[in-house]
Design an enzyme around this catalytic site. Structure first.
Site, PDB file in Angstrom:
ATOM      1  N   HIS A 101       1.191  -0.949   0.186  1.00 25.22           N
ATOM      2  CA  HIS A 101       0.154   0.039   0.212  1.00 25.22           C
ATOM      3  C   HIS A 101       0.808   1.193   0.059  1.00 25.22           C
ATOM      4  O   HIS A 101       0.265   2.230   0.738  1.00 25.22           O
ATOM      5  CB  HIS A 101      -0.912   0.350   1.051  1.00 25.22           C
ATOM      6  CG  HIS A 101      -1.528  -1.231   1.220  1.00 25.22           C
ATOM      7  ND1 HIS A 101      -3.794  -0.840   0.906  1.00 25.22           N
ATOM      8  CD2 HIS A 101      -2.100  -1.900   1.921  1.00 25.22           C
ATOM      9  CE1 HIS A 101      -4.096  -2.145   1.446  1.00 25.22           C
ATOM     10  NE2 HIS A 101      -3.185  -3.136   1.359  1.00 25.22           N
ATOM     11  N   ASN A 114     -10.203  -2.912   2.637  1.00 22.77           N
ATOM     12  CA  ASN A 114     -10.709  -2.686   0.736  1.00 22.77           C
ATOM     13  C   ASN A 114     -11.124  -2.434   0.491  1.00 22.77           C
ATOM     14  O   ASN A 114     -12.544  -2.456   0.881  1.00 22.77           O
ATOM     15  CB  ASN A 114      -9.677  -4.007   0.683  1.00 22.77           C
ATOM     16  CG  ASN A 114      -7.958  -4.274   0.596  1.00 22.77           C
ATOM     17  OD1 ASN A 114      -7.769  -3.522   1.419  1.00 22.77           O
ATOM     18  ND2 ASN A 114      -7.488  -5.478   0.955  1.00 22.77           N
TER      19      ASN A 114
END
Ligand code: HDE
Length: 695
Positions: free
Chosen positions: A83, A156
């Protein structure tokens, strides 16, 4: 359309100091503040280092130079392991319906209160400088500064994860990241090591289905759903537990890109998604999500045909509906990317009293990982003092020393219990965080995966069978694309052996596209169920027909009719959309003699950046543009990406006539403004099989 052109330079006139090699001096004057060193000493010259002689050598004594360069040398911190690429915004959470029946957490019981928050969206595999539009899962992490401590929902844009047990996470990430010997590919799952690992780990196939679907190509961060994934618990005042899964539902619906579009956008504008977030907030068109919960008891969970503690399983919304209880609005872009977006530290272990963890083994691994990673990224156990991470409620702990302590704590004692300072903070059994008093059966210690985690194919099958035909074609085509990049034949074969268990049609389509024979099906570890279809997992049906949040590109040129441009611009805006003017040049003289400033040159703004396109150009401009490949691509791509096109007579005569563009109901002349506006709200999916060889 910006009509005023201002050619004057807003930077104040600069003093040129004579006798300094002609180098201009930028000196503070009037109300401009002094530039200083980090110690506050005013700097006299920020362009020249201190030298013994004008032609050198440079002196070590120059503390201004050394401080500046030393700081520069240390300006980077390690990027996130996963990420790494992301963007974020400030906003607020507001509860609209109380969950007082289920929890004591004030954030879920006090309606009408606006709690400040910071949300960061990210891709997973790419590094910090990679593109915004790879095929990838997107992170959706929200930090709410509640009155009872920070609550981070680190989720997510897909409701399931690849693996069931945290111990597999480093392998999953090592497999998807650039291969260690060659250092590529960047931000891509389409390579051997990824498919090798996942095809040896059948639990990954549910998340793989989502990854191969349109959900992995969000049109905008504002058009993504968010999921907490794991089951958590809500605890009421008596300690009674209710399981919960968290959901964010975008007001603009779920909208996605086409793969070919995503590939081209990554070249045209690698910052596509973050620019869209920035621009929408600047325009005052604030991104908004509804907040929802799926609530269920232990007894209900026992009857599910899957184990809800397994993060590779979603709870179909048709089985447990999502109850909308609040909203999130993002209304302020960060002032400073590094200080806020880069330094924000999310941890799933940050939650207020009244919310608790379930026994999901993936979640348990995360509870360790995030705190640990902050120590190496931010370099200090005091990272919670960084403004973006600090709680906005009172806080007091005995964790004081360490790198970069920013406060000056007072007092003699730094331990508990203590009796020297009676007024100092103490634990509070009534208000303090309480864990669910879970009864533990006599179990057997060991490295064991629960039997109830063994079914890896029923939910992927449900996912595939729930899609519209266009989406099924996209999924099959994505598998074929990714496996087409895999060099090792047995990895492709093994992947096909799992697809057969998911759906025979899917396996056939992928095998045909690859020109491969189907192997024997992989041996399932548990019976595969035909679960009821779940329309909630589709994408296209969740894309509302609306112009809000969408952008129209209008191509103009010298002599274009101002009145027509304005008519189109106003109609798009009235329907909630936004407009960018594209032209062969940045300054454009229109038919009425006025000069406008275009937003982009046509070569810099391919049509992949727009949801629909309009062309208002004069014959001489059209004739010239007909020889320009970027203009031809502009129309061709818009057509191939199933978008609405509105054309003027000159465009039809000199440009469209050269291209394989069929005049279907989404390719309309300028006079049909209303039809164009309706078309621009969506895509013509029926056109797709005519322009693309789908698996
Ligand atoms: Fe993460 N994950 N993760 N993850 N994750 C990180 O923490 C990790 C998982 C997610 O915008 C890291 O601060 C492990 C699931 C997001 O800053 C790291 C496991 C989900 C973000 C880490 C998982 C996520 C991260 C890297 C398996 C969805 C970005 C930098 C047990 C529910 C947050 C950091 C941001 C970031 C570890 C699995 C979401 C290394 C060990 C499941 C959105 O700590």
């Amino acid at each position: 359309m910006k009509t005023t052109i201002n050619h004057s330079d807003p930077v104040k006139t600069l003093d040129q100091v004579a006798g300094n090699g002609g180098e201009p001096q930028y000196q503070a004057e009037g109300d401009i503040p002094n530039l200083t060193t980090q110690q506050g000493v005013v700097i006299s010259d920020n362009q020249n280092s201190l030298k013994r002689d004008p032609r050198g050598p440079t002196l070590l004594e120059d503390f201004v130079l050394r401080e500046k360069i030393t700081h520069f040398d240390h300006e980077r911190i390690p990027e996130r392991i996963v990420h790494a690429r992301g963007t974020g915004a400030h906003g607020y959470f507001e509860l609209t319906e109380s969950l007082a029946q289920y929890t004591t957490a004030k954030i879920l019981t006090e309606t009408g209160v606006q709690t400040p928050l910071f949300t960061r969206f990210s891709t997973v595999a790419g590094n910090k400088g990679s593109k915004d539009t790879p095929r990838d899962v997107r992170g959706f992490a929200v930090k709410m500064y509640t009155s009872e401590g920070n609550w981070d929902i680190v989720g997510n844009n897909m409701p399931v994860f690849f693996i069931q047990d945290a111990i597999k996470f480093p392998d999953l990430i090592h497999a998807v990241k650039p291969e260690p010997d060659r250092g590529f590919p960047q931000a891509a799952s389409a390579h051997d090591t990824f498919w090798d690992f996942v095809s040896l780990s059948p639990e990954t196939f549910h998340n793989l289905m989502w990854l191969m679907s349109d959900r992995a190509l969000p049109r905008s961060l504002r058009m993504m759903e968010g999921f907490g994934i794991h089951s958590y618990r809500l605890l009421d005042k008596d300690g009674k537990s209710t399981f919960v899964r968290f959901h964010w539902k975008p007001k603009l619906g779920v909208q996605s890109l086409i793969w070919d579009e995503a590939v081209k956008i990554s070249g045209a504008d690698p910052d596509y998604n973050r620019r869209d977030l920035f621009e929408s907030i600047q325009m005052g068109d604030y991104p908004e999500w509804e907040f929802g919960v799926q609530l269920f008891t232990e007894e209900e969970a026992d009857k599910f045909p899957f184990d809800h503690l397994d993060a590779t399983k979603l709870i179909p919304e048709e089985l447990v509906p999502v109850k909308i209880i609040g909203k999130m609005v993002l209304n302020r872009y960060p002032d400073n990317f590094f200080a806020e977006t880069e330094q924000v530290a999310f941890c799933p272990s940050h939650l207020p009293n009244g919310i608790d963890f379930s026994n999901d083994p993936l979640l348990h691994g995360r509870l360790h990982s995030y705190l640990d990673t902050q120590l190496s990224r931010l370099g200090s156990p005091n990272f919670a003092q960084i403004p973006i991470n600090a709680p906005k409620c009172p806080f007091a702990s005995n964790q004081q020393d360490g790198h970069m302590q920013m406060h000056v704590p007072k007092g003699r004692t730094l331990y508990e219990p203590q009796s020297l300072e009676p007024g100092k903070p103490r634990a509070n059994i009534k208000e303090g965080f309480k864990s669910f008093a879970e009864k533990c059966d006599d179990g057997v210690k060991g490295r064991i995966r629960a039997e109830s985690f063994a079914d890896h194919y029923s939910q992927p099958r449900m996912f595939y069978r729930s899609q519209t035909p266009a989406e099924q074609a996209h999924i099959a085509t994505a598998f074929a694309f990714e496996l087409g990049k895999v060099e090792t034949a047995h990895v492709r074969t093994r992947t096909l052996s799992h697809l057969i268990n998911i759906d025979q049609d899917l396996a056939n389509r992928v095998a045909t596209a690859l020109g491969m024979d189907l192997p024997e099906a992989a041996k399932p570890q548990a019976p595969i169920l035909d679960m009821p279809e779940s329309p909630a997992v589709q994408t296209i049906s969740l894309s509302p027909k609306m112009l809000k949040g969408r952008q129209v590109g209008i191509l103009v040129g010298a002599g274009s009719k101002k009145a027509t441009i304005e008519k189109y611009e106003n109609a798009v805006k009235a329907a909630g959309g936004s407009v960018k003017i594209v032209a062969p040049s940045i300054e454009v003289k229109l038919d009425d003699g006025t000069t406008i400033q275009a937003d982009e040159r046509v070569a810099g703004a391919p049509s992949v950046l727009f949801d629909a396109v309009v062309s208002i150009i004069m014959p001489d401009v059209a004739q010239k543009l007909a020889k320009d490949s970027s203009t031809l691509d502009w129309f061709n791509d818009a057509f191939n990406h199933c978008k609405a096109i509105s054309y003027c007579p000159a465009t039809a005569e000199f440009i469209l006539s050269k291209l394989p563009i069929e005049k279907d109901e989404f390719v309309t002349p300028l006079e049909e403004l209303d039809t164009f506006i309706e078309n621009a709200k969506t895509r013509l999916w029926e056109r797709e099989p005519k322009v693309r060889d789908l698996a």
